[in-house]
Design a protein around this motif. Structure first.
Motif, short mmCIF file in Angstrom:
data_model
loop_
_atom_site.label_atom_id
_atom_site.label_comp_id
_atom_site.label_asym_id
_atom_site.label_seq_id
_atom_site.Cartn_x
_atom_site.Cartn_y
_atom_site.Cartn_z
N UNK A 58 18.33 -21.62 -8.16
CA UNK A 58 19.46 -22.46 -8.35
C UNK A 58 20.51 -21.26 -8.72
N UNK A 59 21.88 -21.30 -7.83
CA UNK A 59 22.22 -22.39 -7.37
C UNK A 59 21.70 -22.33 -5.79
N UNK A 60 21.25 -23.52 -5.08
CA UNK A 60 20.60 -23.44 -3.91
C UNK A 60 19.73 -22.85 -3.78
N UNK A 61 19.77 -21.83 -2.62
CA UNK A 61 18.43 -21.08 -2.20
C UNK A 61 18.55 -19.50 -3.00
N UNK A 62 19.43 -19.27 -4.05
CA UNK A 62 19.41 -18.11 -4.65
C UNK A 62 18.15 -17.96 -5.01
N UNK A 63 17.44 -16.64 -5.09
CA UNK A 63 16.22 -16.32 -5.69
C UNK A 63 16.15 -16.60 -7.29
N UNK A 64 14.93 -16.79 -7.68
CA UNK A 64 15.03 -17.38 -9.16
C UNK A 64 15.35 -16.69 -10.21
N UNK A 65 14.77 -17.00 -11.55
CA UNK A 65 15.42 -16.22 -12.69
C UNK A 65 14.83 -14.71 -12.92
N UNK A 66 13.57 -14.25 -12.25
CA UNK A 66 12.82 -13.08 -12.50
C UNK A 66 12.13 -12.69 -11.46
N UNK A 67 12.13 -11.44 -10.99
CA UNK A 67 11.54 -10.90 -9.90
C UNK A 67 10.79 -9.62 -9.93
N UNK A 68 9.99 -9.48 -8.92
CA UNK A 68 9.32 -8.04 -8.61
C UNK A 68 9.68 -7.90 -7.39
N UNK A 69 10.16 -6.81 -7.00
CA UNK A 69 10.29 -6.17 -5.65
C UNK A 69 9.55 -4.85 -5.48
N UNK A 70 8.82 -4.84 -4.13
CA UNK A 70 8.48 -3.51 -3.85
C UNK A 70 9.08 -3.02 -2.48
N UNK A 71 9.05 -1.58 -2.38
CA UNK A 71 9.71 -1.13 -1.06
C UNK A 71 8.80 0.08 -0.79
N UNK A 72 8.03 0.22 0.24
CA UNK A 72 7.11 1.27 0.62
C UNK A 72 6.67 1.34 1.98
N UNK A 73 6.07 2.48 2.21
CA UNK A 73 5.29 2.86 3.51
C UNK A 73 3.75 2.93 3.63
N UNK A 74 3.19 2.96 4.48
CA UNK A 74 1.88 3.30 4.35
C UNK A 74 1.60 4.69 5.03
N UNK A 75 0.41 5.31 4.99
CA UNK A 75 0.22 6.60 5.15
C UNK A 75 -0.32 6.80 6.50
N UNK A 76 -0.76 5.77 7.20
CA UNK A 76 -1.20 5.99 8.56
C UNK A 76 -0.94 4.53 9.39
N UNK A 77 -0.83 4.76 10.48
CA UNK A 77 -0.60 3.43 11.30
C UNK A 77 -1.55 2.29 11.26
N UNK A 78 -2.83 2.65 11.14
CA UNK A 78 -3.82 1.69 10.96
C UNK A 78 -3.80 1.03 9.62
N UNK A 79 -3.20 1.75 8.71
CA UNK A 79 -3.43 0.91 7.53
C UNK A 79 -2.41 -0.09 7.26
N UNK A 80 -1.58 -0.20 8.40
CA UNK A 80 -0.77 -1.48 8.43
C UNK A 80 -1.40 -2.59 8.73
N UNK A 81 -2.41 -2.45 9.40
CA UNK A 81 -3.55 -3.84 9.67
C UNK A 81 -3.95 -4.42 8.19
N UNK A 82 -4.55 -3.34 7.59
CA UNK A 82 -5.13 -3.58 6.20
C UNK A 82 -4.03 -4.31 5.40
#
Length: 248
Positions: A132-156
């Motif tokens: 609230x209001x509407x579709x605004x994210x909730x009261x408390x969050x955790x947000x991660x941002x990252x890459x993977x070391x190898x292309x194949x790691x993306x599947x896992x």
């Protein structure tokens, strides 16, 4: 539907902080919301996540690229119908049109790191109505941002989210929801946004899930061997704007 998110992590000096926050909440973000295709805006303050959580993530690999901003004290999220809203005009084009006031106020930020994300998919938690209001994210969050070391790691990694982590979030007590995001702009191509009703709910339910998952040989422990996080990640904290109904 809000399928595009722009995220901006940054730090603020103590001097002039309250003036900046007042301007951001009362003037700047309401103007951002008036732009075509923009659906919500939210501002969060980093609280760190707690000692138990830091024991889980203390060995995480970190980005060494100096071009990735190291700010992590605050996070502004803007939700839009799609990523197109952030590219017409682009962020550099908008900066060229800033007023003197905007240049002065936004120039106070340090360590700025910005990404534009497209939502891959989401789950709604038992407390999804807490947004609230509407579709605004909730009261408390955790947000991660990252890459993977190898292309194949993306599947896992993709399998881990689809089969393990997001099914947990869909039933977690005190969970509002979770969104798996992919970057159109930004160093970290992967991102995850978790929403909770409170810090207490996250501590009681989510952190315990993390601790159990890091037992030797678990899928979660394997994921942690190949993800490389941005300096801002994971960001954990409360929403400080807009205010919640009944809380002033």
């Amino acid at each position: 539907m809000d399928r595009g998110i722009r995220a901006t992590w940054y730090d603020l000096p103590k001097e002039g902080r309250e003036e900046y926050l007042g301007w951001l909440h009362e003037a700047h973000l309401p103007r951002v919301l008036a732009r075509e295709g923009h659906l919500w805006a939210a501002h969060f303050r980093n609280e760190g996540g707690g000692e138990r959580f830091h024991q889980v993530i203390k060995k995480m690999a970190r980005a060494e690229d100096p071009a990735v901003g190291a700010g992590k004290g605050y996070l502004v999220l803007i939700g839009a119908e799609s990523t197109r809203a952030f590219f017409d005009p682009t962020a550099p084009q908008r900066r060229e049109r800033w007023t003197a006031e905007e240049r002065g106020m936004l120039g106070r930020r340090t360590g700025v790191y910005a990404c534009v994300f497209a939502e891959e998919y989401r789950v709604e938690g038992p407390q999804a109505g807490a947004r609230a209001p509407g579709i605004t994210p909730g009261p408390y969050i955790q947000m991660g941002n990252f890459n993977v070391k190898a292309i194949e790691d993306g599947h896992d990694l993709g399998g881990w989210y689809a089969q393990h982590r997001l099914p947990f979030m869909a039933k977690m007590r005190g969970g509002v929801g979770a969104r798996k995001l992919a970057a159109a702009v930004g160093w970290g191509r992967h991102s995850i946004l978790y929403e909770y009703v409170s810090a207490e709910a996250r501590e009681e339910e989510f952190v315990g899930h993390e601790e159990i998952g890091h037992e030797a040989g678990s899928w979660t422990s394997r994921v942690h061997t190949y993800v490389v996080h941005a300096p801002c990640s994971p960001f954990v904290g409360p929403r400080i704007w807009p205010p919640f109904p009944g809380r002033g």
